[in-house]
Write an enzyme that holds these catalytic residues in place. Structure first.
Site, short mmCIF file in Angstrom:
data_model
loop_
_atom_site.label_atom_id
_atom_site.label_comp_id
_atom_site.label_asym_id
_atom_site.label_seq_id
_atom_site.Cartn_x
_atom_site.Cartn_y
_atom_site.Cartn_z
CE LYS A 189 -2.20 -1.16 3.80
NZ LYS A 189 -1.49 -2.41 4.05
NE ARG A 194 -4.99 -2.23 8.91
CZ ARG A 194 -3.96 -1.51 8.50
NH1 ARG A 194 -4.03 -0.19 8.56
NH2 ARG A 194 -2.87 -2.08 8.05
NE ARG A 196 6.77 -3.07 6.84
CZ ARG A 196 5.42 -3.08 6.75
NH1 ARG A 196 4.80 -2.40 5.80
NH2 ARG A 196 4.71 -3.81 7.59
NE ARG A 220 5.27 -1.07 10.67
CZ ARG A 220 4.20 -1.18 9.88
NH1 ARG A 220 4.20 -0.63 8.68
NH2 ARG A 220 3.14 -1.84 10.28
NE ARG A 274 0.99 -5.57 11.20
CZ ARG A 274 2.14 -5.33 10.59
NH1 ARG A 274 3.28 -5.69 11.16
NH2 ARG A 274 2.18 -4.74 9.43
N1 LIG Z 1 10.58 -7.77 -2.66
C1 LIG Z 1 9.63 -6.84 -2.80
N2 LIG Z 1 9.40 -5.99 -1.76
C2 LIG Z 1 8.43 -5.05 -1.96
C3 LIG Z 1 7.70 -4.92 -3.16
N3 LIG Z 1 6.83 -3.87 -3.00
C4 LIG Z 1 7.03 -3.37 -1.75
N4 LIG Z 1 8.01 -4.08 -1.13
C5 LIG Z 1 8.56 -3.89 0.21
O1 LIG Z 1 7.72 -4.66 1.06
C6 LIG Z 1 7.50 -3.97 2.29
C7 LIG Z 1 6.02 -3.67 2.44
O2 LIG Z 1 5.66 -2.66 1.51
P1 LIG Z 1 4.75 -1.44 2.02
O3 LIG Z 1 4.59 -0.50 0.87
O4 LIG Z 1 5.31 -0.92 3.31
O5 LIG Z 1 3.35 -2.23 2.30
P2 LIG Z 1 2.12 -1.77 3.20
O6 LIG Z 1 2.37 -2.31 4.59
O7 LIG Z 1 0.94 -2.44 2.54
O8 LIG Z 1 2.09 -0.28 3.16
C8 LIG Z 1 8.39 -2.72 2.23
O9 LIG Z 1 9.66 -3.03 2.79
C9 LIG Z 1 8.55 -2.48 0.74
O10 LIG Z 1 9.78 -1.80 0.43
C10 LIG Z 1 7.99 -5.84 -4.22
O11 LIG Z 1 7.39 -5.81 -5.30
N5 LIG Z 1 8.95 -6.77 -3.99
N1 LIG Z 2 -7.58 2.13 10.22
C1 LIG Z 2 -7.02 1.52 11.28
N2 LIG Z 2 -7.80 0.94 12.23
C2 LIG Z 2 -7.26 0.32 13.30
N3 LIG Z 2 -5.92 0.19 13.52
C3 LIG Z 2 -5.10 0.76 12.58
C4 LIG Z 2 -5.60 1.44 11.44
N4 LIG Z 2 -4.55 1.89 10.70
C5 LIG Z 2 -3.43 1.48 11.35
N5 LIG Z 2 -3.76 0.80 12.48
C6 LIG Z 2 -2.82 0.20 13.44
O1 LIG Z 2 -1.48 0.49 13.04
C7 LIG Z 2 -0.81 -0.72 12.64
C8 LIG Z 2 0.09 -0.44 11.45
O2 LIG Z 2 -0.73 0.01 10.38
P1 LIG Z 2 -0.05 0.12 8.90
O3 LIG Z 2 1.17 0.95 8.98
O4 LIG Z 2 -1.13 0.52 7.95
O5 LIG Z 2 0.34 -1.41 8.68
P2 LIG Z 2 0.85 -2.08 7.30
O6 LIG Z 2 1.63 -0.98 6.62
O7 LIG Z 2 1.70 -3.18 7.73
O8 LIG Z 2 -0.39 -2.48 6.58
C9 LIG Z 2 -1.93 -1.71 12.35
O9 LIG Z 2 -1.46 -3.05 12.52
C10 LIG Z 2 -2.95 -1.32 13.41
O10 LIG Z 2 -2.55 -1.82 14.69
#
Ligand SMILES: Nc1nc2c(ncn2[C@@H]2O[C@H](COP(=O)(O)OP(=O)(O)O)[C@@H](O)[C@H]2O)c(=O)[nH]1
Ligand SMILES: Nc1ncnc2c1ncn2[C@@H]1O[C@H](COP(=O)(O)OP(=O)(O)O)[C@@H](O)[C@H]1O
Length: 219
Positions: free
Chosen positions: A15, A89, A123, A156, A167
């Site tokens: 995301k 969420r 990450r 993190r 999660r």
């Molecule tokens: N290997 C790999 N890592 C990725 C890719 N896209 C994102 N990541 C990494 O995976 C982790 C999760 O991505 P992030 O954008 O933080 O996902 P979010 O938690 O959904 O916001 C981060 O360390 C990114 O740099 C991909 O296509 N391949």
């Molecule tokens: N909309 C939301 N409702 C409830 N908890 C949230 C929300 N957004 C974030 N959080 C809390 O913050 C944590 C990290 O969120 P986020 O950074 O979006 O996680 P990820 O990037 O791994 O999807 C979540 O696991 C949850 O505990």
């Protein structure tokens, strides 16, 4: 012009990564709930103290807290063109948002869990900006340092394997119904893939139906 979107997806589905590409390509405001919460935790604010007790256990922060928190954050955004990341969420949050703001499009990233588990291990984040890096995908130029500010990157607390499993369980139970909510509204677009590079072009073309791309440099 107004354009309001939400990006959904399991933890570490990309995301933040896809959102940063959307911001670069279309110049809209990006509001990431997790990033905002982590800034509050780093600053030890009352919001941060309360949210931390849930986040460190891999639990979602309660809906009434999050709805108030995000409503206030949205008020700070002057523009009416924004992308919400990490909110809603739960169905409760989705309904509360829909009451005050109809959305133009919802993007749902569908990435296999084995990929997610692997990504979380590598990450690294720059907390103040929310910029994310990964040892195997987009490593920082200087190991452990943010490319833009040179400040330290951190891993993190909630990215450790035990908390990640919690999660993912919370995602399955509470966030997957949000996907159905938006499918019923007829505004859901799903993107399957194992990498952000294969997902991004499909996301970009959907958003181009709503927004002109950014001019590369000023002519
Ligand atoms: N290997 C790999 N890592 C990725 C890719 N896209 C994102 N990541 C990494 O995976 C982790 C999760 O991505 P992030 O954008 O933080 O996902 P979010 O938690 O959904 O916001 C981060 O360390 C990114 O740099 C991909 O296509 N391949
Ligand atoms: N909309 C939301 N409702 C409830 N908890 C949230 C929300 N957004 C974030 N959080 C809390 O913050 C944590 C990290 O969120 P986020 O950074 O979006 O996680 P990820 O990037 O791994 O999807 C979540 O696991 C949850 O505990």
């Amino acid at each position: 012009m107004a354009f309001r979107a939400v990006i959904l997806g399991a933890p570490a589905s990309g995301k933040g990564t896809i959102s940063s590409r959307i911001v670069k390509a279309f110049g809209l405001e990006h509001l990431a709930s997790g990033d905002k919460l982590r800034v509050n935790i780093a600053q030890n604010t009352p919001i941060g103290k309360e949210a931390k007790t849930y986040i460190e256990k891999g639990l979602l922060v309660p809906d009434d807290f999050m709805v108030k928190f995000i409503a206030n954050e949205l008020k700070q955004i002057r523009s009416s063109t924004w992308l919400l990341d990490g909110f809603p969420r739960t169905i409760g949050q989705a309904k509360a948002l829909w009451e005050v703001q109809k959305l133009d499009v919802v993007l749902n990233l569908v990435v296999p869990f084995d990929v997610i588990i692997d990504r979380v291990k590598g990450r690294w984040v720059h907390l103040p900006s929310g910029r994310v890096y990964n040892n195997n995908f987009n490593a920082p130029v200087v190991p452990g340092k943010d490319d833009v500010t040179g400040e330290d990157l951190v891993q993190r607390e909630d990215d450790n394997p035990t908390v990640v499993l919690k999660r993912l369980e919370q995602y399955e139970k509470l966030t997957r119904p949000v996907v159905e909510f938006y499918k019923d509204k007829g505004i859901l677009n799903e993107f399957e893939g194992r990498t952000s590079d294969e997902i991004w072009p499909k996301v970009k073309s959907i958003i181009s139906n709503f927004l002109p791309g950014q001019k590369i440099g000023k002519l």
